[in-house]
Write an enzyme that holds these catalytic residues in place. Structure first.
Site, short mmCIF file in Angstrom:
data_model
loop_
_atom_site.label_atom_id
_atom_site.label_comp_id
_atom_site.label_asym_id
_atom_site.label_seq_id
_atom_site.Cartn_x
_atom_site.Cartn_y
_atom_site.Cartn_z
N ASP A 182 -26.48 2.19 31.21
CA ASP A 182 -26.45 3.68 31.78
C ASP A 182 -27.39 4.38 31.05
OD1 ASP A 182 -25.38 5.27 33.30
OD2 ASP A 182 -23.69 5.86 31.99
N GLU A 425 -19.61 -3.45 25.69
CA GLU A 425 -19.31 -4.03 27.22
C GLU A 425 -19.94 -4.93 27.74
OE1 GLU A 425 -19.97 -0.28 29.23
OE2 GLU A 425 -18.21 0.79 28.37
N TYR A 478 -11.57 4.60 30.71
CA TYR A 478 -11.96 5.79 31.44
C TYR A 478 -10.90 6.15 32.47
CZ TYR A 478 -16.64 6.20 29.04
OH TYR A 478 -17.53 6.12 28.23
N GLU A 514 -15.17 4.68 23.33
CA GLU A 514 -15.49 5.59 24.55
C GLU A 514 -14.48 6.22 25.24
OE1 GLU A 514 -18.65 4.14 27.20
OE2 GLU A 514 -19.65 3.21 25.64
C1 E9O Z 1 -21.27 2.69 28.29
C2 E9O Z 1 -22.05 3.95 28.57
O1 E9O Z 1 -23.30 3.70 28.27
N1 E9O Z 1 -20.03 2.94 29.12
C3 E9O Z 1 -19.65 3.30 30.55
C4 E9O Z 1 -20.24 4.70 30.02
C5 E9O Z 1 -20.45 5.49 31.52
O2 E9O Z 1 -20.33 6.88 31.45
C6 E9O Z 1 -21.86 4.72 29.79
O3 E9O Z 1 -22.58 5.87 29.64
O4 E9O Z 1 -20.36 4.96 32.43
C7 E9O Z 1 -18.54 3.53 30.91
C8 E9O Z 1 -18.17 1.87 31.22
C9 E9O Z 1 -17.19 2.07 32.52
C10 E9O Z 1 -16.63 0.80 32.88
C11 E9O Z 1 -15.56 0.91 33.90
C12 E9O Z 1 -16.14 0.85 35.34
C13 E9O Z 1 -14.98 0.59 36.32
C14 E9O Z 1 -15.63 0.78 37.78
C15 E9O Z 1 -14.66 0.85 38.99
#
Ligand code: E9O
Length: 610
Positions: A182, A425, A478, A514
């Site tokens: 990302d 991740e 998240y 995070e």
């Molecule tokens: C890595 C980071 O570089 N973690 C991500 C961050 C984001 O803001 C990104 O910027 O997206 C979050 C990963 C979320 C995983 C869950 C996804 C579920 C989709 C339904």
């Protein structure tokens, strides 16, 4: 061989090659004209048009041309340098060309002769070029660097190239670079390029491991030498006031420091970031001449250890609730001193004392700042977006091991670095992940037995195949954002469950590596809705309430995602980049920054340990 940071000394000179270089992207249909026509053989301006390109910098945002912003393939950099006559006059000097980092794959020529290539976009590489310069010292020396940002299943981070062959939909030659991370795939020569000299016999590498017993600091050192069979080494440890506090001789030994001043993190001690200077002096003779080489390494004396519930620095567990996270993506990824100093000032303003180098190694200059200011670092390799099962194959693993070799070699002596992160991740639930992470983590521990190793997981606690091998569980989540969007009320229960599940299964300390929510600065709503500053605030506060219960048990750190907004690829989930920063990309605070500032300083001021 070693990869010591280039420093000037009485025996070494450094000449920076930063500034404007000639530049051209290879826009030919097969993107290979530069090699087919050997652009490195003559001046770049003679084989086609060139533009000015600053080094260090990403090239993507420098011009108004979207084709260069989104370019995938080879770009060519060139500049000439006049080398001081004294470097080539006698045969006693080595001249080394060093590139701090170039993204992703690099090939380097000096005066049309290929001297080295390097695989990997974030770590330094170097090559001795003295003989090439000496061939004709009257003409300037021409340095050509070709850099390719294409990501494949075997690169770190991985990616795939997808060709679109339907001519009713796409123009001839249309292709895209896909990847599972990302942030914008910024490319170019991102860190300083320089020449430095050493004598023929020189200090090639130094490794220090520090410890203490009561009041006595212990610095175990190992020095490796090149270019002399019978060199003599003397080692001196000097404190901040210039006093010599310990001496030793020979390539390995232990320096004992009475009344040691330990290295402490910011806000954990009134004198954080204390550094000694270890001066290594080499003398060697080869019949005709004698050589002397001097190298000074900053040394912080501290220990790191992990129990089932704690992360200890100097046997003390006070630091790790004051953690933030960041991504160095201001304008681009190029090393940028004003931005670095601003960001350190912002971290201190927040009362933060830690970050993870998400999701790739940062510049050595940044780690040196961390050493001096007492900022604790989880040092992460570029293993981000390992989601495709083919990226768990042998070629990928082999490269990943080499990247860890290079990362540990570069960063092993930084007191600020307290843990290695081998990935972010990954698809850790896939069957091959078990062997992959077992091998990778064991390899990293063998390279550095003194630091814990982790990777950052977003996988389910029950299915994560690599978690048995990490020392600290690092979890990203998240709630009320990617899951149950808009439902802030789920955070307490889901976050509690997350912690209880992970701790219940593994009995290892946990870092929330995070958490956060996007906020478009200036968007407001009460009651809060997603993407407003209020929503981001409430997400953080709800997480913090749970942290405050769990940090009395085994939650040892909280890393907000993210320090500042950053650029990503274009897509329907991103409004001009990821907006999870508590600061904007211009480094102005959103409302959430004040929540963190209040919290971090409150935690810092609590005199008790919990
Ligand atoms: C890595 C980071 O570089 N973690 C991500 C961050 C984001 O803001 C990104 O910027 O997206 C979050 C990963 C979320 C995983 C869950 C996804 C579920 C989709 C339904």
């Amino acid at each position: 061989t070693g990869m010591l940071f280039p420093r000037e000394s009485s025996s070494r000179e450094v000449k920076e090659l930063n500034g404007l270089w000639d530049f051209r992207a290879d826009q030919s249909p097969n993107r290979n004209q530069g090699f087919d026509r050997a652009w490195y053989k003559s001046r770049l301006a003679e084989t086609g048009p060139v533009i000015d390109m600053p080094v260090p910098a990403s090239y993507n945002d420098i011009t108004q041309d979207p084709a260069l912003r989104d370019f995938i393939g080879w770009v060519w950099y060139e500049r000439e340098v006049v080398v001081p006559a004294r470097w080539v006059a006698d045969g006693g000097t080595r001249v080394v060309l060093r590139v701090g980092s170039a993204h992703y794959y690099s090939v380097v020529w000096v005066n049309g002769v290929k001297v080295t290539e390097h695989d990997g976009g974030h770590l330094p590489f170097e090559v001795e070029i003295g003989s090439l310069i000496r061939k004709d010292p009257t003409v300037p020396c021409r340095i050509t660097i070709a850099v390719n940002n294409t990501l494949t299943l075997e690169t770190l981070p991985p990616g795939t190239i997808q060709h679109m062959d339907d001519r009713t939909k796409y123009p001839e030659g249309f292709f895209v670079q896909n990847f599972n991370f990302d942030f914008f795939n910024y490319a170019g020569i991102h860190r300083p390029v320089l020449l430095y000299t050493t004598p023929k016999a020189y200090v090639d590498d130094i490794t220090v491991v520090t410890d203490f017993l009561d009041n006595t600091g212990l610095v175990k050192y190992n020095v490796s030498v090149q270019g002399a069979a019978n060199a003599t080494l003397s080692v001196t440890l000097i404190d901040k006031d210039g006093r010599c506090v310990a001496t030793s001789n020979g390539p390995a030994g232990v320096l004992k420091v009475v009344d040691v001043k330990l290295w402490w993190p910011y806000l954990m001690h009134e004198n954080p970031g204390y550094l000694y200077s270890m001066e290594v002096r080499l003398t060697a003779a080869d019949g005709k001449s004698t050589f002397e080489d001097v190298y000074s390494l900053p040394v912080g004396i501290r220990t790191v250890s992990v129990t089932s519930t704690q992360f200890l620095i100097n046997n003390n567990f006070g630091y790790n609730r004051l953690i933030t996270d960041r991504k160095f993506c201001g304008k681009s990824k190029g090393l940028d001193w004003p931005l670095i100093v601003k960001d350190f000032n912002l971290m201190k303003w927040l009362g933060a004392n830690s970050f993870r180098t998400s999701h790739y190694p940062y510049a050595e200059e940044i780690l040196q700042m961390c050493d001096r200011h007492g900022i604790v670092v989880i040092d992460e390799c570029p293993g981000v977006g390992i989601k495709d099962i083919r990226s768990f194959g042998k070629a990928s693993l082999t490269h990943h091991l080499v990247v860890m070799d290079e990362l540990v070699r570069r960063d092993k002596n930084h007191p600020s670095v307290v843990m290695w992160s081998v990935a972010n991740e990954p698809a850790a639930e896939m069957p091959p992940a078990e062997f992959y992470f077992k091998t990778l983590i064991q390899h990293t521990k063998a390279l550095d037995p003194t630091r814990p190793v982790t990777y950052i997981t977003a996988s389910n606690y029950a299915r994560d195949k690599g978690a048995p091998y990490v020392d600290v569980i690092c979890v990203n989540s998240y709630f009320s954002w990617y899951h149950d969007p808009g439902h802030l009320e789920v955070i307490p229960i889901q976050l509690n469950t997350q912690f209880e599940n992970w701790y219940g299964k593994y009995q290892k300390p946990i870092i929330q590596s995070e958490y956060g929510a996007d906020a478009v600065p200036g968007l407001h709503s009460d009651p809060p809705v997603m993407f407003t500053e209020e929503y981001q605030k409430v997400v953080l506060q709800s997480y913090h309430n749970v942290f405050d219960q769990k940090r009395k048990q085994y939650v040892i750190g909280e890393l907000i995602w993210n320090f500042a907004d950053f650029m990503t690829v274009q897509g329907i989930l991103r409004v001009v980049g990821n907006k999870k920063g508590v600061f904007t990309r211009q480094r102005q605070p959103k409302a959430a920054a004040f929540i963190l500032r209040e919290r971090y300083w409150r935690l810092a001021n609590e005199t008790g340990r919990l």
